[in-house]
Motif scaffolding. Structure first.
Motif, PDB file in Angstrom:
ATOM      1  N   GLN A  28       1.040  -1.467   0.188  1.00 32.93           N
ATOM      2  CA  GLN A  28      -0.278  -0.167   0.270  1.00 32.93           C
ATOM      3  C   GLN A  28       0.852   1.059  -0.087  1.00 32.93           C
ATOM      4  OE1 GLN A  28      -3.526  -0.192  -0.197  1.00 32.93           O
ATOM      5  NE2 GLN A  28      -2.785  -1.783  -0.763  1.00 32.93           N
ATOM      6  N   LEU A  29       2.143   1.082   0.588  1.00 32.26           N
ATOM      7  CA  LEU A  29       2.562   2.797   0.960  1.00 32.26           C
ATOM      8  C   LEU A  29       3.684   2.661  -0.315  1.00 32.26           C
ATOM      9  CD1 LEU A  29       5.143   2.206   4.111  1.00 32.26           C
ATOM     10  CD2 LEU A  29       2.669   3.650   3.957  1.00 32.26           C
ATOM     11  N   LEU A  30       4.045   2.224  -1.394  1.00 34.06           N
ATOM     12  CA  LEU A  30       4.451   1.832  -2.491  1.00 34.06           C
ATOM     13  C   LEU A  30       3.201   1.935  -2.970  1.00 34.06           C
ATOM     14  CD1 LEU A  30       6.816  -2.140  -2.714  1.00 34.06           C
ATOM     15  CD2 LEU A  30       7.494   0.720  -2.335  1.00 34.06           C
ATOM     16  N   LYS A  31       2.753   1.645  -3.529  1.00 39.39           N
ATOM     17  CA  LYS A  31       1.506   2.307  -4.407  1.00 39.39           C
ATOM     18  C   LYS A  31       1.373   3.952  -4.386  1.00 39.39           C
ATOM     19  CE  LYS A  31      -2.598   0.187  -4.716  1.00 39.39           C
ATOM     20  NZ  LYS A  31      -3.930  -0.729  -4.042  1.00 39.39           N
ATOM     21  N   ARG A  32       1.388   4.222  -3.197  1.00 39.65           N
ATOM     22  CA  ARG A  32       1.316   6.015  -2.845  1.00 39.65           C
ATOM     23  C   ARG A  32       2.451   6.141  -3.352  1.00 39.65           C
ATOM     24  NH1 ARG A  32      -2.441   2.878  -0.576  1.00 39.65           N
ATOM     25  NH2 ARG A  32      -4.945   3.689  -0.495  1.00 39.65           N
ATOM     26  N   GLY A  33       3.916   5.773  -3.541  1.00 40.67           N
ATOM     27  CA  GLY A  33       4.898   7.070  -3.660  1.00 40.67           C
ATOM     28  C   GLY A  33       5.683   6.630  -2.364  1.00 40.67           C
ATOM     29  N   TRP A  34       5.124   5.714  -1.674  1.00 37.57           N
ATOM     30  CA  TRP A  34       5.751   6.024  -0.077  1.00 37.57           C
ATOM     31  C   TRP A  34       6.612   4.427   0.463  1.00 37.57           C
ATOM     32  CZ3 TRP A  34       5.420  10.692   2.007  1.00 37.57           C
ATOM     33  CH2 TRP A  34       4.141  11.594   1.652  1.00 37.57           C
ATOM     34  N   THR A  35       7.639   4.614   1.108  1.00 38.19           N
ATOM     35  CA  THR A  35       8.340   3.563   1.723  1.00 38.19           C
ATOM     36  C   THR A  35       8.129   3.248   3.001  1.00 38.19           C
ATOM     37  OG1 THR A  35      10.420   4.856   1.271  1.00 38.19           O
ATOM     38  CG2 THR A  35      10.062   3.221  -0.316  1.00 38.19           C
ATOM     39  N   HIS A  36       8.680   2.382   3.279  1.00 35.76           N
ATOM     40  CA  HIS A  36       9.173   2.190   4.644  1.00 35.76           C
ATOM     41  C   HIS A  36      10.560   2.414   4.957  1.00 35.76           C
ATOM     42  CE1 HIS A  36       6.201  -1.590   5.810  1.00 35.76           C
ATOM     43  NE2 HIS A  36       6.593  -1.010   6.890  1.00 35.76           N
ATOM     44  N   LYS A  37      10.470   3.488   6.457  1.00 35.71           N
ATOM     45  CA  LYS A  37      11.416   3.174   7.232  1.00 35.71           C
ATOM     46  C   LYS A  37      12.266   2.347   7.509  1.00 35.71           C
ATOM     47  CE  LYS A  37      15.131   6.887   8.483  1.00 35.71           C
ATOM     48  NZ  LYS A  37      15.575   7.315   7.746  1.00 35.71           N
ATOM     49  N   MET A 151      -8.882  -7.433   9.588  1.00 36.98           N
ATOM     50  CA  MET A 151      -9.406  -6.660  10.520  1.00 36.98           C
ATOM     51  C   MET A 151      -8.670  -4.750  10.103  1.00 36.98           C
ATOM     52  SD  MET A 151     -10.615  -7.312  13.843  1.00 36.98           S
ATOM     53  CE  MET A 151     -12.047  -8.706  14.647  1.00 36.98           C
ATOM     54  N   SER A 152      -7.403  -5.721   9.983  1.00 36.53           N
ATOM     55  CA  SER A 152      -6.222  -4.249   9.594  1.00 36.53           C
ATOM     56  C   SER A 152      -6.245  -3.738   8.882  1.00 36.53           C
ATOM     57  CB  SER A 152      -5.168  -4.842  10.932  1.00 36.53           C
ATOM     58  OG  SER A 152      -4.700  -5.867   9.728  1.00 36.53           O
ATOM     59  N   GLN A 153      -6.095  -4.254   7.538  1.00 42.92           N
ATOM     60  CA  GLN A 153      -5.830  -4.539   5.824  1.00 42.92           C
ATOM     61  C   GLN A 153      -6.639  -2.500   5.733  1.00 42.92           C
ATOM     62  OE1 GLN A 153      -5.894  -7.534   3.862  1.00 42.92           O
ATOM     63  NE2 GLN A 153      -3.720  -8.441   4.840  1.00 42.92           N
ATOM     64  N   SER A 154      -8.589  -3.278   6.353  1.00 38.86           N
ATOM     65  CA  SER A 154      -8.954  -2.001   5.170  1.00 38.86           C
ATOM     66  C   SER A 154      -9.085  -1.055   6.425  1.00 38.86           C
ATOM     67  CB  SER A 154     -10.780  -2.173   5.946  1.00 38.86           C
ATOM     68  OG  SER A 154     -10.629  -3.025   7.059  1.00 38.86           O
ATOM     69  N   MET A 155      -8.755  -0.912   7.484  1.00 41.20           N
ATOM     70  CA  MET A 155      -7.988   0.143   8.045  1.00 41.20           C
ATOM     71  C   MET A 155      -6.701   1.001   8.255  1.00 41.20           C
ATOM     72  SD  MET A 155      -8.726  -0.970  11.846  1.00 41.20           S
ATOM     73  CE  MET A 155     -10.292  -1.717  12.844  1.00 41.20           C
ATOM     74  N   ILE A 156      -5.535  -0.029   7.815  1.00 41.73           N
ATOM     75  CA  ILE A 156      -4.886   0.786   6.987  1.00 41.73           C
ATOM     76  C   ILE A 156      -4.979   1.230   4.909  1.00 41.73           C
ATOM     77  CG2 ILE A 156      -2.633   0.275   5.090  1.00 41.73           C
ATOM     78  CD1 ILE A 156      -2.407  -2.192   7.372  1.00 41.73           C
ATOM     79  N   LEU A 160      -4.126   5.722   4.763  1.00 40.45           N
ATOM     80  CA  LEU A 160      -3.070   5.768   4.230  1.00 40.45           C
ATOM     81  C   LEU A 160      -4.530   6.630   3.362  1.00 40.45           C
ATOM     82  CD1 LEU A 160      -1.857   3.210   3.055  1.00 40.45           C
ATOM     83  CD2 LEU A 160      -0.507   5.158   4.604  1.00 40.45           C
ATOM     84  N   ASP A 161      -5.384   6.486   2.938  1.00 44.15           N
ATOM     85  CA  ASP A 161      -6.307   7.451   1.731  1.00 44.15           C
ATOM     86  C   ASP A 161      -6.786   9.325   2.381  1.00 44.15           C
ATOM     87  OD1 ASP A 161      -6.196   5.021  -0.374  1.00 44.15           O
ATOM     88  OD2 ASP A 161      -8.398   4.990   0.076  1.00 44.15           O
ATOM     89  N   LYS A 162      -6.846   9.132   3.656  1.00 41.30           N
ATOM     90  CA  LYS A 162      -6.991  10.054   4.533  1.00 41.30           C
ATOM     91  C   LYS A 162      -6.124  10.778   5.094  1.00 41.30           C
ATOM     92  CE  LYS A 162     -10.275  11.556   8.488  1.00 41.30           C
ATOM     93  NZ  LYS A 162     -11.097  10.862   9.556  1.00 41.30           N
ATOM     94  N   TYR A 163      -4.737  10.441   5.038  1.00 42.41           N
ATOM     95  CA  TYR A 163      -4.061  11.395   5.304  1.00 42.41           C
ATOM     96  C   TYR A 163      -2.936  11.108   4.179  1.00 42.41           C
ATOM     97  CZ  TYR A 163      -6.669  11.782  10.020  1.00 42.41           C
ATOM     98  OH  TYR A 163      -7.729  12.398  10.394  1.00 42.41           O
TER      99      TYR A 163
END
Length: 244
Positions: A28-37, A151-156, A160-163
């Motif tokens: 999900q991060l990569l799809k949005r142009g982010w990466t893990h620290k 449960m957690s995946q929809s929360m992620i 991400l979609d909100k912020y």
């Protein structure tokens, strides 16, 4: 932003369960142009949990996704430790979370399930599409979800979609594969400034050595400038290479 994941569960470390959180969040991060620290998989240990949370809080650009430990059993420490680190120990029954749990479980909400609505002060809620027991988040940066991927995946996705819908900072990457060992290019690597991300991936194919070198930065000019150092060296020394 610097994205961290904290995956809590002794059962992951002792092999009783397999983790699915990292792969989903990372995708999900990569799809949005982010990466893990960084990503941490830790046992249900209150001191370790507190230390990890404090480490992440110390990074002023951190965003954390935490998985597990927000239930009502004695080994669910996350809500309490989150309050200690992010709210100086202050907790309260969240009115909406309390209402959701009461509506979901009726009389069985008491005496234990209702404690899942006892959250760090000023918490906001994440929707649980499975059983309506919400996750929560603090300061629009620190997100706490259940240990169940369903449960957690929809929360992620919600968070991400909100912020953090998309990383609008453009970055420029240049990559080559050279027919030599990475040791031969270390002198050039040492000249790369800290603000340019350098990766070096050596490969061995039979008796042949290769190295993939990649540079990434926010400046196209800087990326090209330092990438050219590698190209010039390879050409001067008649070393075969391929620009990807």
């Amino acid at each position: 932003m610097n994205f961290y994941s904290v995956i809590i569960g002794t059962e992951l470390l002792n092999g009783r369960r397999k983790d699915a959180h990292f792969a989903f969040l990372n995708e999900q991060l990569l799809k949005r142009g982010w990466t893990h620290k960084a990503s941490f998989v830790i046992e249900d240990d209150v001191d370790l949990m507190k230390n990890i949370f404090e480490l992440i809080l110390a990074d002023k650009d951190s965003v954390m996704f935490c998985f597990g430990g927000i239930g009502a059993t004695p080994d669910d420490y996350t809500r309490k430790i989150a309050a200690e680190v992010f709210r100086k120990g202050k907790m309260e029954f969240h009115p909406k979370a309390k209402e959701l749990i009461e509506n979901q479980f009726k009389q069985e909400a008491y005496p234990h399930r209702i404690n899942m609505s006892y959250l760090p002060t000023k918490a906001k809620l994440l929707k649980n599409v499975v059983n309506n027991v919400p996750g929560f988040y603090l300061d629009n940066r620190f997100f706490f979800t259940p240990g169940f991927p369903s449960m957690s995946q929809s929360m992620i996705v919600e968070a991400l979609d909100k912020y953090y819908l998309k990383n609008d900072i453009k970055k420029y990457r240049s990559t080559l594969v050279a027919s030599c060992g990475e040791n031969e290019l270390i002198n050039i690597m040492q000249t790369i400034p800290y603000n340019i991300e350098l990766s070096s991936l050596p490969r061995i194919k039979g008796e042949k050595r290769e190295v993939e070198v990649s540079l990434l930065s926010k400046s196209k000019e800087e990326t090209n400038k330092y990438f050219k150092l590698f190209l010039d060296y390879l050409i001067k020394n008649n070393i075969e290479y391929l620009v990807k």
